[in-house]
Design a protein around this motif. Sequence first.
Motif, mmCIF file in Angstrom:
data_model
loop_
_atom_site.group_PDB
_atom_site.id
_atom_site.type_symbol
_atom_site.label_atom_id
_atom_site.label_comp_id
_atom_site.label_asym_id
_atom_site.label_seq_id
_atom_site.Cartn_x
_atom_site.Cartn_y
_atom_site.Cartn_z
ATOM 1 N N THR A 177 7.047 13.089 -13.343
ATOM 2 C CA THR A 177 8.235 13.600 -12.668
ATOM 3 C C THR A 177 8.783 12.577 -11.687
ATOM 4 O OG1 THR A 177 7.582 15.919 -12.897
ATOM 5 C CG2 THR A 177 9.113 15.385 -11.118
ATOM 6 N N ALA A 178 7.922 11.979 -10.888
ATOM 7 C CA ALA A 178 8.365 10.981 -9.913
ATOM 8 C C ALA A 178 9.060 9.810 -10.600
ATOM 9 C CB ALA A 178 7.166 10.476 -9.106
ATOM 10 N N VAL A 179 8.445 9.308 -11.652
ATOM 11 C CA VAL A 179 8.987 8.147 -12.360
ATOM 12 C C VAL A 179 10.294 8.496 -13.066
ATOM 13 C CG1 VAL A 179 8.568 6.533 -14.257
ATOM 14 C CG2 VAL A 179 6.743 7.048 -12.623
ATOM 15 N N LEU A 180 10.327 9.639 -13.742
ATOM 16 C CA LEU A 180 11.516 10.016 -14.500
ATOM 17 C C LEU A 180 12.687 10.365 -13.594
ATOM 18 C CD1 LEU A 180 9.841 12.148 -17.320
ATOM 19 C CD2 LEU A 180 10.978 9.930 -17.584
ATOM 20 N N LEU A 181 12.423 10.927 -12.417
ATOM 21 C CA LEU A 181 13.509 11.221 -11.490
ATOM 22 C C LEU A 181 14.185 9.936 -11.011
ATOM 23 C CD1 LEU A 181 12.101 14.114 -9.256
ATOM 24 C CD2 LEU A 181 13.996 14.242 -10.881
ATOM 25 N N GLY A 208 0.759 -1.247 0.000
ATOM 26 C CA GLY A 208 0.000 0.000 0.000
ATOM 27 C C GLY A 208 0.782 1.284 0.000
ATOM 28 N N SER A 209 2.106 1.234 -0.173
ATOM 29 C CA SER A 209 2.896 2.456 -0.142
ATOM 30 C C SER A 209 2.921 3.114 -1.522
ATOM 31 C CB SER A 209 4.332 2.146 0.308
ATOM 32 O OG SER A 209 5.164 3.282 0.134
ATOM 33 N N LEU A 210 2.380 4.309 -1.619
ATOM 34 C CA LEU A 210 2.406 5.049 -2.873
ATOM 35 C C LEU A 210 3.831 5.470 -3.215
ATOM 36 C CD1 LEU A 210 0.949 6.387 -5.221
ATOM 37 C CD2 LEU A 210 0.460 8.344 -3.737
ATOM 38 N N VAL A 265 5.655 4.426 -6.912
ATOM 39 C CA VAL A 265 6.253 5.266 -7.948
ATOM 40 C C VAL A 265 7.745 4.959 -8.083
ATOM 41 C CG1 VAL A 265 4.527 7.080 -7.755
ATOM 42 C CG2 VAL A 265 6.595 7.209 -6.358
ATOM 43 N N ALA A 266 8.399 4.561 -6.977
ATOM 44 C CA ALA A 266 9.802 4.146 -7.072
ATOM 45 C C ALA A 266 9.915 2.889 -7.929
ATOM 46 C CB ALA A 266 10.378 3.904 -5.686
ATOM 47 N N ARG A 275 14.031 13.709 -2.301
ATOM 48 C CA ARG A 275 13.160 14.766 -1.768
ATOM 49 C C ARG A 275 11.740 14.618 -2.287
ATOM 50 N NH1 ARG A 275 14.617 21.031 -2.739
ATOM 51 N NH2 ARG A 275 13.233 20.784 -4.538
ATOM 52 N N PHE A 276 11.611 14.270 -3.578
ATOM 53 C CA PHE A 276 10.277 14.124 -4.159
ATOM 54 C C PHE A 276 9.548 12.935 -3.531
ATOM 55 C CE2 PHE A 276 6.996 13.253 -7.253
ATOM 56 C CZ PHE A 276 6.657 14.510 -7.748
ATOM 57 N N LEU A 277 10.247 11.816 -3.405
ATOM 58 C CA LEU A 277 9.614 10.633 -2.808
ATOM 59 C C LEU A 277 9.252 10.893 -1.345
ATOM 60 C CD1 LEU A 277 11.787 7.737 -4.300
ATOM 61 C CD2 LEU A 277 9.489 8.450 -5.003
ATOM 62 N N TYR A 278 10.113 11.584 -0.627
ATOM 63 C CA TYR A 278 9.835 11.892 0.778
ATOM 64 C C TYR A 278 8.599 12.786 0.905
ATOM 65 C CZ TYR A 278 10.430 13.539 5.567
ATOM 66 O OH TYR A 278 10.230 13.854 6.894
ATOM 67 N N SER A 279 8.401 13.692 -0.065
ATOM 68 C CA SER A 279 7.266 14.609 0.004
ATOM 69 C C SER A 279 5.936 13.886 -0.175
ATOM 70 C CB SER A 279 7.400 15.701 -1.068
ATOM 71 O OG SER A 279 7.230 15.168 -2.366
#
Length: 261
Positions: free
Chosen positions: A198-202, A56-58, A62-63, A247-251
Amino acid sequence: MATVVLTSTATTVGLFVPGFYRDAPVLLPQVYGQDLLTLVVAVPALVASLFFAVRGSLRAYVAWLGVTGYLLYTYASYAFMTAFNELYLVYVALLWLTLFAFVDGMARLDPAALKRRIGESSVRSYVAFQLLLVGLVSALWLSAVLPAILAGTTPPSIADAGLPTSVIYSLDLGIVVPAFALSAHWLRNRRPWGYAFTAVLLVKIATLGGAVLAMTLFMIRDGQSVPAPQIVIFGALTLVGAVLTGRFLYSIGPETGPVVD
């Protein structure tokens, strides 16, 4: 788990079976560097992100999509560019598996939910980084492609490797660069899919940047000349990409819940 098993097998064979690859000597350090990064970073990241995503972790979901995108890029290049060897069908299978997983995973992702979880945080640094990548990658590849086109010759990187063309140029200029440009545009306008891409491409650029640095180390070890500015630029991009990815994943936040719509 078929992707994990096949990827682990392909990279282990490529790294530890002497003389397995039949590619031109100039390409071998690049293939070894890609295999090393894939085996020691991408495979564990894929397993860990999938483990938490199914719970269940969003953030993990995305990671996982980002690492899957990296593997899709990797095995598209292996299937289309690497000299034929005993693992050819493994590369083709990984191309199909990662393509299916990536497309299906993106289709299941709820970008509106992702945007809500991130909130109204500033997106300027992510937009700027993606546009920087668009400019740098375009300039780097076009500086080799355009002079060759105007002179009616072949870029040295293609000629030295004995290849008919460059799959990397095609993938980067035809897919990766437009993807980053579109992602930056959507994110700047705060469209939900901008957050998703953005999440995926980063994640993808952080892993791919690490692969490029691993390739560079193998090239130096092989005695090939690698310009110092190239090392500095790719090292800086990889570091900045990794920081922005974290930073993006943490947000997104640690809370759990449905990750797909």
